[in-house]
Design an enzyme around this catalytic site. Sequence first.
Site, PDB file in Angstrom:
ATOM      1  N   GLN A  33       0.806  -1.217   0.000  1.00 48.56           N
ATOM      2  CA  GLN A  33       0.000   0.000   0.000  1.00 48.56           C
ATOM      3  C   GLN A  33       0.841   1.269   0.000  1.00 48.56           C
ATOM      4  O   GLN A  33       0.318   2.351  -0.280  1.00 48.56           O
ATOM      5  CB  GLN A  33      -0.961  -0.001   1.193  1.00 48.56           C
ATOM      6  CG  GLN A  33      -0.282   0.150   2.547  1.00 48.56           C
ATOM      7  CD  GLN A  33      -1.246  -0.019   3.708  1.00 48.56           C
ATOM      8  OE1 GLN A  33      -1.687  -1.128   4.006  1.00 48.56           O
ATOM      9  NE2 GLN A  33      -1.585   1.069   4.362  1.00 48.56           N
TER      10      GLN A  33
ATOM     11  N   CYS B 179      -5.274   0.467   3.540  1.00 47.85           N
ATOM     12  CA  CYS B 179      -5.352  -0.961   3.877  1.00 47.85           C
ATOM     13  C   CYS B 179      -6.741  -1.537   3.596  1.00 47.85           C
ATOM     14  O   CYS B 179      -6.880  -2.673   3.150  1.00 47.85           O
ATOM     15  CB  CYS B 179      -5.001  -1.165   5.342  1.00 47.85           C
ATOM     16  SG  CYS B 179      -6.048  -0.221   6.468  1.00 47.85           S
TER      17      CYS B 179
ATOM     18  N   HIS C  60      -6.376  -1.294  11.488  1.00 50.31           N
ATOM     19  CA  HIS C  60      -5.745  -1.828  10.284  1.00 50.31           C
ATOM     20  C   HIS C  60      -6.649  -2.908   9.698  1.00 50.31           C
ATOM     21  O   HIS C  60      -7.441  -3.515  10.419  1.00 50.31           O
ATOM     22  CB  HIS C  60      -4.368  -2.397  10.647  1.00 50.31           C
ATOM     23  CG  HIS C  60      -3.553  -2.811   9.464  1.00 50.31           C
ATOM     24  ND1 HIS C  60      -3.459  -2.039   8.323  1.00 50.31           N
ATOM     25  CD2 HIS C  60      -2.805  -3.926   9.227  1.00 50.31           C
ATOM     26  CE1 HIS C  60      -2.682  -2.669   7.446  1.00 50.31           C
ATOM     27  NE2 HIS C  60      -2.277  -3.804   7.961  1.00 50.31           N
TER      28      HIS C  60
ATOM     29  N   ASN D 258      -1.121  -9.448   4.590  1.00 54.23           N
ATOM     30  CA  ASN D 258      -1.051  -8.009   4.836  1.00 54.23           C
ATOM     31  C   ASN D 258      -0.769  -7.290   3.516  1.00 54.23           C
ATOM     32  O   ASN D 258      -0.538  -7.932   2.489  1.00 54.23           O
ATOM     33  CB  ASN D 258       0.055  -7.736   5.879  1.00 54.23           C
ATOM     34  CG  ASN D 258      -0.139  -6.409   6.591  1.00 54.23           C
ATOM     35  OD1 ASN D 258      -0.970  -5.582   6.187  1.00 54.23           O
ATOM     36  ND2 ASN D 258       0.622  -6.192   7.646  1.00 54.23           N
TER      37      ASN D 258
END
Length: 476
Positions: free
Chosen positions: A151, A157, A294, A314
């Site tokens: 990102q 996110c 997140h 992630n």
Amino acid sequence: MGQRRYNCILLLITFASILGLTVSTLNEFSIINYKGISEGRGLELFEQWAKKHGKVYGCMEEKEKRLLNFIENLHYVLENNIYVKDSGHQVGLNVFADMNNDEFKEIYTPKRIMKKKPKLGGERRASKVSCETPMSLDWRKKGVVTGVKNQGQCGSCWSFSSTGAMEGINAICTGDLISLSEQELIDCDTTNEGCDGGYMDYAFEWVINNGGIDSESDYPYTGLEGVCNVTKEEIKLVTIDGYEDVDPSEGALLCAVVKQPISVGIDGSSLDFQLYTGGIYDGDCSSNPNDIDHAVLIVGYGSQGSTDYWIVKNSWGTSWGMEGYIYIKRNTELPYGVCAINAMASYPTKQSYAPTPYPSPTIPPPPPPPPSPSPSQCGDFSFCPSDETCCCLVEFSNYCFVYGCCLYENAVCCANNIYCCPQDYPICDVEGGLCLQNSADKIGVAAKKRTLAKHKFPWTKSKETLNSDELLLWKS
Ligand SMILES: *[C@@H]1O[C@H](CO)[C@@H](O)[C@H](O)[C@H]1NC(C)=O
């Protein structure tokens, strides 16, 4: 005028003292003589690290500031990995090793990202909390998870978590793994706030209303908020039908993950999390849903010895964690899970009877739905209870001699004349005795054996009362 000059002088003094402090701390380097790391070794490690991660600093001040952060993080890593032996995870000098935790939080987990829970306008919640689950599951091995993305320095996110979940369900339904555009969500989805944060549910809703979403390759990521390209917005390559929230419990989350990759919110703001490099994470983080800051994607689960974990994708590139992934401990006593991972899970839905990419020779043609209301009429002389399905037991030349009943409504009759499968796991794995969603799947539900249908001889036809008595018996 005088007032202004005073301000300037004050500012100058403050600046000089900050600079002086920085330089003197740097020159002393006493903190580097810590647990056996000398000044020279610290600097050397920093240079090596910077080279490895391609870090180039614009000016000397910047480099000095980064070196100080690096040394502090080095201490943290040494203390936690070497002097605290029983931690389930490791920290290390990863791509974020030159950032202090405050600036890391500001960029990657700004509190404004997920402060409030989105209002949900009447979506069904998947409340199933127990289901049949294999011991472990990794959606990456089933070809429905794209590579780890990055990102960059944009609080987006939420868009990566959303695209990940949509990529997953789309690949499961259609067999095509298409990387989807976060940039379209950042630029065009005005219900979210681009680099300033957003929610996965809002993004799913936006994609539904837009009629689909474009691919990553057509609408690539820039990491900056841009003007929505309406030409590309019209390219609706992948669609979803709806989305659902998962009940905030371990069991409900597991049942959801068995079906597809799931978007989750977590608290990912600690230094421990920032410097994570491997192992099963049960470290610093809040398990309070209000601290979620997140968004990530659960793509499976497993166990190591007696410790269970989620496999979590992630969006911080492959130089964080284990090639971009983290294992987060599951099955804890915490009501919302480690880092509150159970608290805010959701997923997009898509009809699973879309053209399957895995035409399987073992798929029998779906049985003609039982035409009669209840009980189900099988041929001329037998019947099954209303919530079961007629499947042939003994067949010859397309004519069924003996009927059986399947313990599912609208079941699929497997070609072997023994098993049947439920509607939502329509593919029979006859050897394995399993019912699958796609023929490439390794997991599914157990196939059920047919039971002999009840016989209804022509002379019992008129005895309606007897039939309805039997019907009541079946239902009790
Ligand atoms: C939008 O996308 C189209 C087609 O992909 C491209 O030709 C056009 O230059 C883009 N517009 C802007 C404003 O970037």
